[in-house]
Design a protein around this motif. Structure first.
Motif, mmCIF file in Angstrom:
data_model
loop_
_atom_site.group_PDB
_atom_site.id
_atom_site.type_symbol
_atom_site.label_atom_id
_atom_site.label_comp_id
_atom_site.label_asym_id
_atom_site.label_seq_id
_atom_site.Cartn_x
_atom_site.Cartn_y
_atom_site.Cartn_z
ATOM 1 N N CYS A 175 -4.838 49.048 35.357
ATOM 2 C CA CYS A 175 -3.443 48.901 35.182
ATOM 3 C C CYS A 175 -2.554 49.373 33.705
ATOM 4 O O CYS A 175 -1.846 48.834 32.847
ATOM 5 C CB CYS A 175 -2.944 46.851 35.108
ATOM 6 S SG CYS A 175 -3.119 45.848 36.218
ATOM 7 N N MET A 176 -2.817 50.121 34.213
ATOM 8 C CA MET A 176 -2.294 51.929 33.302
ATOM 9 C C MET A 176 -1.505 51.965 33.351
ATOM 10 O O MET A 176 -0.978 52.489 34.918
ATOM 11 C CB MET A 176 -3.361 52.514 32.199
ATOM 12 C CG MET A 176 -4.196 51.771 32.051
ATOM 13 S SD MET A 176 -6.145 52.897 31.026
ATOM 14 C CE MET A 176 -4.768 53.386 29.507
ATOM 15 N N GLY A 195 -7.087 49.004 45.446
ATOM 16 C CA GLY A 195 -5.505 48.662 44.829
ATOM 17 C C GLY A 195 -5.064 48.086 46.026
ATOM 18 O O GLY A 195 -6.008 48.211 47.058
ATOM 19 N N VAL A 196 -4.257 47.549 45.771
ATOM 20 C CA VAL A 196 -3.521 47.213 47.994
ATOM 21 C C VAL A 196 -2.613 48.624 47.300
ATOM 22 O O VAL A 196 -1.905 49.111 46.503
ATOM 23 C CB VAL A 196 -2.967 45.593 47.294
ATOM 24 C CG1 VAL A 196 -4.095 44.666 47.554
ATOM 25 C CG2 VAL A 196 -1.622 45.586 46.171
ATOM 26 N N GLU A 202 -12.361 40.163 44.938
ATOM 27 C CA GLU A 202 -13.039 41.696 45.266
ATOM 28 C C GLU A 202 -12.799 43.194 44.802
ATOM 29 O O GLU A 202 -14.010 43.430 45.117
ATOM 30 C CB GLU A 202 -12.564 41.103 46.870
ATOM 31 C CG GLU A 202 -13.169 42.412 47.595
ATOM 32 C CD GLU A 202 -14.874 42.061 47.856
ATOM 33 O OE1 GLU A 202 -15.622 43.512 47.812
ATOM 34 O OE2 GLU A 202 -15.135 41.007 47.149
ATOM 35 N N LYS A 203 -11.945 43.256 44.196
ATOM 36 C CA LYS A 203 -11.261 44.455 43.761
ATOM 37 C C LYS A 203 -11.936 44.227 42.704
ATOM 38 O O LYS A 203 -12.857 45.871 42.521
ATOM 39 C CB LYS A 203 -9.570 44.811 43.260
ATOM 40 C CG LYS A 203 -8.575 44.421 44.583
ATOM 41 C CD LYS A 203 -7.157 44.458 43.683
ATOM 42 C CE LYS A 203 -7.394 45.157 42.796
ATOM 43 N NZ LYS A 203 -5.192 45.259 42.891
ATOM 44 N N ILE A 247 -9.514 54.111 37.938
ATOM 45 C CA ILE A 247 -8.696 53.409 38.271
ATOM 46 C C ILE A 247 -8.585 52.342 39.207
ATOM 47 O O ILE A 247 -8.329 52.430 40.090
ATOM 48 C CB ILE A 247 -7.182 54.085 38.501
ATOM 49 C CG1 ILE A 247 -7.146 55.464 37.789
ATOM 50 C CG2 ILE A 247 -5.772 53.596 38.314
ATOM 51 C CD1 ILE A 247 -6.561 56.084 37.805
ATOM 52 N N ALA A 248 -8.333 51.195 38.801
ATOM 53 C CA ALA A 248 -8.290 49.893 39.158
ATOM 54 C C ALA A 248 -6.464 49.136 38.966
ATOM 55 O O ALA A 248 -5.924 49.139 38.548
ATOM 56 C CB ALA A 248 -9.149 48.305 38.921
ATOM 57 N N GLY A 249 -5.890 48.574 40.248
ATOM 58 C CA GLY A 249 -4.718 48.411 40.559
ATOM 59 C C GLY A 249 -3.422 49.596 40.173
ATOM 60 O O GLY A 249 -2.329 49.560 41.332
#
Length: 342
Positions: free
Chosen positions: A127-128, A160-161, A304-305, A147-149
């Motif tokens: 989350c950057m 992510g979603v 799960e992410k 990258i997450a989110g």
């Protein structure tokens, strides 16, 4: 005094350098009595063991994944969304005896330096901001990273979603209930584009989704009261208080995270109002506390992410920079209903 090395210990005990090295890193390979003797001599000579940095360079593997956080380090232990994500990531890491290095900093210059100096096998950018200098430092390190989110950047692995589509679904639910006076509480920071014209960050994308629903319903986004607020319960409480001071006050308050929405619930109660009879409240993420509070929200697979990010990094399945959009679900609970004047 000359520097004490493995060779120094080996000569003092009368064994090979490899045997001394095994005493520190592979104790199961030695007779317990021999290992005890080696460690005693090492202590007498004030030798703490092989340099872990040098050993890592020789092996080519650190056995560590760096997790970059733009919030304070305590955020990783107190924010329910972050906790769930890291739990999933840790579940995958521990299957390969890999550790997690949580990385936080006071300023962007320190962040860039930390990325360049970290002894890790890969990174997770959690989350950057899309223009954060640490992202460029990640590219230059040429190590695997995901990258997450947020942000969603072309050519960079992402998990992510679809925040924009999910947020549109949430806002459309409130509009279908009959709400026309909306208040929005976005989690904000210095570079957030609060007019929701972009989709590179999760919060901006969620704002854009709320706006999409409003415009699709034939309403004006200019009539929506948007009050950026810190990402915390207290931020949600103070932000919602400002919305409730408006006349006429909103019949529904939509937050961009559950944490903010929980604070909004507190603000409504402090005014002697009830949810949803006087004001409906909705959030985003479906953290455990959301269910306890009966909060309408968007559910996304937080743990799960984390597991998916871990598999991409540790199972070396990144391939050609995959962009993985995970499923989301509208969870309608007791915090939302038709407005009182419907």
């Amino acid at each position: 005094m000359p520097r004490v090395t493995l060779k120094t210990i080996a000569e003092a005990v009368g064994v090979s350098r490899t045997t001394v090295s095994n005493a520190f890193s592979r104790p199961d390979q030695l007779n317990p009595e021999l290992r005890r003797r080696i460690l005693e001599v090492a202590e007498e000579l004030d030798y703490a063991g092989p340099d872990p940095t040098a050993r890592t360079l020789r092996r080519g593997k650190a056995g560590v994944i760096g997790v970059l956080l733009t919030e304070e380090l305590s955020y990783a232990f107190t924010d329910p969304y972050a906790v769930a994500f890291l739990r999933g990531l840790a579940e995958i890491a521990e299957t390969s005896s890999t550790s997690l290095l949580l990385m936080a900093w006071r300023d962007e210059a320190s962040a860039e330096r930390a990325v360049r100096e970290a002894i890790v096998d890969g990174f997770v950018a959690f989350c950057m901001d899309e223009d954060h200098p640490a992202l460029e430092a990640l590219r230059q390190r040429r190590l695997p990273f995901v990258i997450a989110g947020e942000p969603y950047l072309k050519g960079v692995p992402f998990v992510g979603v679809d925040d924009r589509a999910a947020a549109k679904t949430l806002c459309a639910h409130l509009l279908k209930l009959g709400h026309r006076r909306l208040g929005v509480l976005p989690a904000t920071h210095a570079r957030m584009n609060v007019d929701a014209t972009g989709t590179s960050g999760a919060i901006t994308a969620r704002l854009a989704g709320y706006r999409d629903a409003v415009l699709e319903a034939g309403l004006s986004w200019d009539d929506v009261a948007v009050r950026p607020t810190p990402h915390s319960r207290e931020g949600g409480r103070s932000g919602a208080a400002r919305l409730l001071d408006l006349y006429p006050r909103p019949t529904a308050i939509i937050a961009t995270t559950d944490l903010i929405a929980l604070g909004a619930l507190q603000a409504v109660a402090e005014r002697g109002l009830t949810v949803p009879d006087n004001v409906s409240v909705a959030g985003f993420d479906d953290i455990p506390q959301a269910g306890e509070a009966g909060l309408t929200t968007i559910r996304q697979p937080k743990s799960e992410k984390g597991r998916t990010v871990g598999r991409l990094l540790l199972e070396e399945t990144i391939g050609d920079a995959p962009h993985i959009l995970m499923p989301y679900e509208l969870i309608a609970r007791s915090s939302t209903s038709s407005p009182p004047d419907a």
